[in-house]
Scaffold this active site. Structure first.
Site, PDB file in Angstrom:
ATOM      1  N   VAL A 204      16.193  77.643  14.220  1.00 53.46           N
ATOM      2  CA  VAL A 204      15.766  79.038  14.205  1.00 53.46           C
ATOM      3  C   VAL A 204      16.929  79.915  14.650  1.00 53.46           C
ATOM      4  CG1 VAL A 204      14.085  80.703  15.079  1.00 53.46           C
ATOM      5  CG2 VAL A 204      13.410  78.320  14.737  1.00 53.46           C
TER       6      VAL A 204
ATOM      7  N   LEU B 299      18.497  80.354  18.080  1.00 53.77           N
ATOM      8  CA  LEU B 299      17.446  80.401  19.090  1.00 53.77           C
ATOM      9  C   LEU B 299      16.954  79.020  19.474  1.00 53.77           C
ATOM     10  CD1 LEU B 299      15.318  83.377  17.705  1.00 53.77           C
ATOM     11  CD2 LEU B 299      16.878  83.422  19.646  1.00 53.77           C
TER      12      LEU B 299
ATOM     13  N   ASP C  60      -1.447  71.341  16.134  1.00 50.71           N
ATOM     14  CA  ASP C  60      -0.262  71.055  16.953  1.00 50.71           C
ATOM     15  C   ASP C  60      -0.107  72.111  18.051  1.00 50.71           C
ATOM     16  OD1 ASP C  60       1.905  69.531  17.742  1.00 50.71           O
ATOM     17  OD2 ASP C  60       3.315  70.595  16.441  1.00 50.71           O
TER      18      ASP C  60
ATOM     19  N   GLY D 293      15.383  71.764  16.183  1.00 53.17           N
ATOM     20  CA  GLY D 293      14.489  70.621  16.338  1.00 53.17           C
ATOM     21  C   GLY D 293      14.872  69.514  15.384  1.00 53.17           C
ATOM     22  N   GLY D 294      13.971  68.540  15.253  1.00 56.73           N
ATOM     23  CA  GLY D 294      14.263  67.398  14.405  1.00 56.73           C
ATOM     24  C   GLY D 294      14.368  67.764  12.937  1.00 56.73           C
TER      25      GLY D 294
ATOM     26  N   LYS E  75      13.568  80.804  10.219  1.00 54.03           N
ATOM     27  CA  LYS E  75      13.401  79.371  10.438  1.00 54.03           C
ATOM     28  C   LYS E  75      13.770  78.651   9.153  1.00 54.03           C
ATOM     29  CE  LYS E  75       9.755  75.991  11.533  1.00 54.03           C
ATOM     30  NZ  LYS E  75       8.317  75.837  11.858  1.00 54.03           N
TER      31      LYS E  75
END
Length: 748
Positions: free
Chosen positions: A25, A17, A155, A20-21, A40
């Site tokens: 996911v 899905l 965040d 990221g860094g 995740k």
């Protein structure tokens, strides 16, 4: 974790899905139950120090725990405690950071808010309905975290707002607790976390802050989803951003660079959101005021207001937003000027209040309301209130399945006069600029161009849709006027004419018959009956005038019904509504290809200039098109003729009632005078029918009694009762009309 896993028991790995860094996911589906979940997991990162690894371990475990703790529809829930533990063990075994468990969570099938904002049709922000949905969800998510869980997210950004589509509606949920922290009483946090452009200024400036950092981030998101832009010079350096925010006045909610401006005025401070948005003025005015407290640079006072009574600061962040989101905004399109209006509708507002609102903004008092097809209140009733016009399901007015407004309004005596288009400020300042325009400003000009095209297209679709609804409404009203079983005015009118024709004729015949029968027995016969024959003639003349209007009523009815039907099925409306009249789709393809093709600044500016001029030229041809103007005037004339028809019928029925009462009274008077003449002994012995059926011997002349008995069809007692009853009913009707609410056209 990698995509070669495939299956474990009933669980099948469907696809990745996102990545990221730090992590990635994946989507899994239970092939037996159909349940979908997201997992995740962290990616390998050999460059981290031991301290960083330990800190990451701690954050990961805390995030997993918090997600399982949150039980609200506005936050993505962790499912590690609800999924088969063997499956969890299987995922953990293959996790590069074992023994840490991957986070298992509910799957949201609509992507994230960032993806939605990046769609080309959302370049000027989301529609008001979706903005309200986003703010409602995040407001409740933040309060839940702060109050129930004692957590601050730290965040908040569109990337961390995921969407689940269900039953045609988007449900927004907050996710990603990687930077979240427990709120500690009387302690200011000092770690610098968050995402540029969304993080509160105090985090970057002093690294001392509290949970009001989430208020700031929600204010930023609110501004962005409303107009598609970030509020505080996002293209500038972090130093300039923070420095400028520290200088902003209390009511400032946005800062832009003043390109090409005077020296010393590099930045402009704004109290309003850019006009290029899809919000109603009702919503926009109040959300701008709320943003002043959400984007308060002082984190101690952020989200609060001074209480008028105590002069102490109280938390209003949630209550103010709740009041805004609870608004019921009635969306209206005024056909004569092609303008949208919106008014906040309350439960106690009356039709008179609504008419004043309309008159105040349009300058037109004599209006006609048109309900879109499918409206739960298809016909205006005197018992309705403006709240009855509001349709919650139609708040999403950019949804193709919903009408663009909840109500159309036509001006009964208002000429077709399309308002001029609104030219965005950027065009006036930069469209002919000879300077090299930076990319951030080119993007703003492209946004303005897109707004002009999409706004004009939306107005055009609303207008032609409104014209068709106008024609359909007129067809329905005219047809119902002759078929409504509960109040068939037209048939009642025709029946009353027929009945009155018989009554008038009978009145004259009766007088003439009495004259013939009594000519030899009543003194001064010619004088007596001459007066009554004159009265009978006057009744005939008055009735002839009323009957003469019957042809006009017939003509108006048949002509109006025919013309309304023709306009309602006119294919011109659908053709124009579905036409990409202003080449909006073509310009959207340009926006999608800007990055791929890598056009230079001059080419991008020229494309905008061409699109704007083409739009304005095409608008002049379409809006001022003779066919379109004729369509509006034709439907308006049908409505006016139908209004005249109803007034004629209403007035005629009132006149017929008066005439019927007058005829009844004259019959009684004539009958009484005849009786008095006979009783005075000025005639021969005569029998007179007093009750219409039982002859009374006056002077023993039964032949004369039979003649007069035939003359008078209505017994004296019955006539008196009928007239009295009608007078009472007229008084009731007069009271009802005096106290009734506004009629369907909301006339003065």
């Amino acid at each position: 974790m990698n995509n070669s896993l495939g299956y474990f028991g009933p669980w099948q790995l469907k696809r990745q899905l996102g990545v990221g860094g730090f992590g990635e996911v994946h989507l899994w589906q239970n092939v037996k139950t159909g349940q979908e979940i997201a997992t995740k997991s962290l990616k390998e990162n050999p460059n981290l120090s031991k301290d960083e690894v330990a800190k990451l371990h701690q954050r990961w475990e805390q995030e997993c725990q918090w997600m399982m703790q949150c039980d609200t529809p506005y936050i993505v829930r962790g499912l590690n405690d609800r999924v088969d533990q063997e499956f969890i063990a299987y995922l953990t075994e293959r996790h590069p950071w074992r023994p840490l468990q991957p986070v298992v969570m509910e799957y949201c099938n609509g992507g994230d808010l960032r993806t939605q904002l990046q769609l080309v049709h959302n370049v000027n922000g989301l529609v008001e309905f979706e903005v309200r949905e986003v703010l409602h969800a995040l407001r409740h998510a933040i309060e839940y975290l702060h109050i129930k869980c004692h957590i601050e997210h730290r965040d908040l950004k569109p990337d961390n707002v995921v969407i689940h589509q269900e039953a045609g509606r988007r449900i927004y949920k907050l996710t990603d607790f990687g930077f979240a922290r427990t709120i500690t009483e009387n302690t200011m946090l000092k770690s610098i976390v968050g995402t540029r452009n969304y993080v509160a200024p105090e985090v970057l400036d002093t690294a001392e802050y509290k949970n009001t950092v989430d208020y700031w981030s929600l204010g930023i998101i609110a501004y962005e989803v409303i107009c598609g832009n970030l509020p505080f010079i996002p293209h500038q350096t972090l130093y300039d951003i923070v420095t400028s925010i520290r200088k902003k006045p209390a009511k400032c909610i946005a800062i832009t660079e003043n390109f090409g401006g005077e020296k010393g005025a590099k930045y402009e401070f704004h109290e309003r959101i850019p006009v290029e948005n899809h919000m109603s003025p009702v919503f926009l005015n109040k959300i701008e005021n709320w943003l002043t407290t959400a984007l308060d640079q002082n984190y101690h006072t952020r989200g609060t207001r001074l209480a008028p009574s105590s002069k102490e600061r109280t938390l209003t962040f949630y209550t103010e937003l709740d009041a805004i989101l609870a608004q019921k905004v009635l969306t209206v399109f005024f056909l004569p000027t092609l303008k949208f209006y919106s008014w906040e509708i309350t439960a106690d507002m009356t039709l008179l209040d609504f008419r004043k609102l309309v008159q105040g903004e349009t300058g037109v008092a004599d209006i006609y309301c048109i309900f879109p097809t499918g409206h739960p209140r298809p016909v205006l009733s005197q018992t309705y209130k403006p709240i009855d016009f509001f349709v919650e399901e139609w708040e999403h007015n950019r949804n193709g399945n919903n009408p663009p407004v909840m109500l159309y309004i036509a001006g009964m005596k208002c000429e077709y006069n399309a308002a001029p288009p609104e030219i965005p400020t950027h065009f006036k300042k930069y469209l002919h600029s000879k300077e090299e325009i930076p990319n951030w400003l080119l993007s703003s000009i492209e946004q303005s161009t897109h707004f002009l095209l999409s706004n004009e297209q939306f107005h055009l679709e609303a207008f032609v849709g409104g014209l068709k609804e106008y024609a359909l409404t007129m067809e329905h009203e005219i047809f119902q006027y002759d078929t409504d079983q509960n109040g068939n005015k037209l048939q009642q009118y025709f029946n009353e004419l027929i009945e009155m024709h018989g009554r008038v004729e009978q009145f004259g015949v009766n007088i003439e018959a009495a004259k013939q029968a009594s000519a030899a027995q009543i003194e001064n016969c010619d004088g007596f009956f001459g007066e009554w024959c004159a009265r009978a003639l006057k009744f005939k003349e008055d009735f002839a005038t009323l009957e003469g209007l019957k042809n006009k009523v017939n003509r108006y009815y048949k002509s109006g019904l025919r013309r309304a039907k023709e306009m309602a099925i006119n294919p011109f409306f659908d053709q124009l509504k579905n036409k990409d009249a202003y080449k909006l789709l073509e310009f959207r393809r340009h926006l999608e290809n800007v990055q791929k093709v890598r056009l230079n600044g001059k080419e991008r500016l020229e494309l905008c200039r061409t699109a704007v001029y083409d739009c304005l030229g095409q608008r002049e041809k379409i809006i001022m098109n003779e066919h379109l103007k004729y369509a509006y005037s034709a439907i308006t004339s049908v409505q006016m003729e139908f209004g005249m028809l109803k007034r004629i019928v209403h007035h005629s029925l009132e006149e017929l009632v008066e005439m019927r009462n007058a005829l009844a009274q004259n019959t009684i008077n004539f009958h009484t005078k005849i009786l008095n003449i006979y009783k005075s002994g000025k005639v021969q012995r005569t029998t007179l029918a007093q009750d219409g059926s039982s002859p009374i011997i006056v002077n023993g002349n039964s032949e004369m009694a039979n003649s007069i008995n035939e003359i008078f069809q209505y017994p004296l007692t019955s006539l008196i009762e009928e007239v009295t009853g009608r007078i009472i009913q007229m008084d009731i009707d007069e009271d009802m009309n005096r106290n009734s609410d506004l009629p369907a056209t909301i006339d003065e």
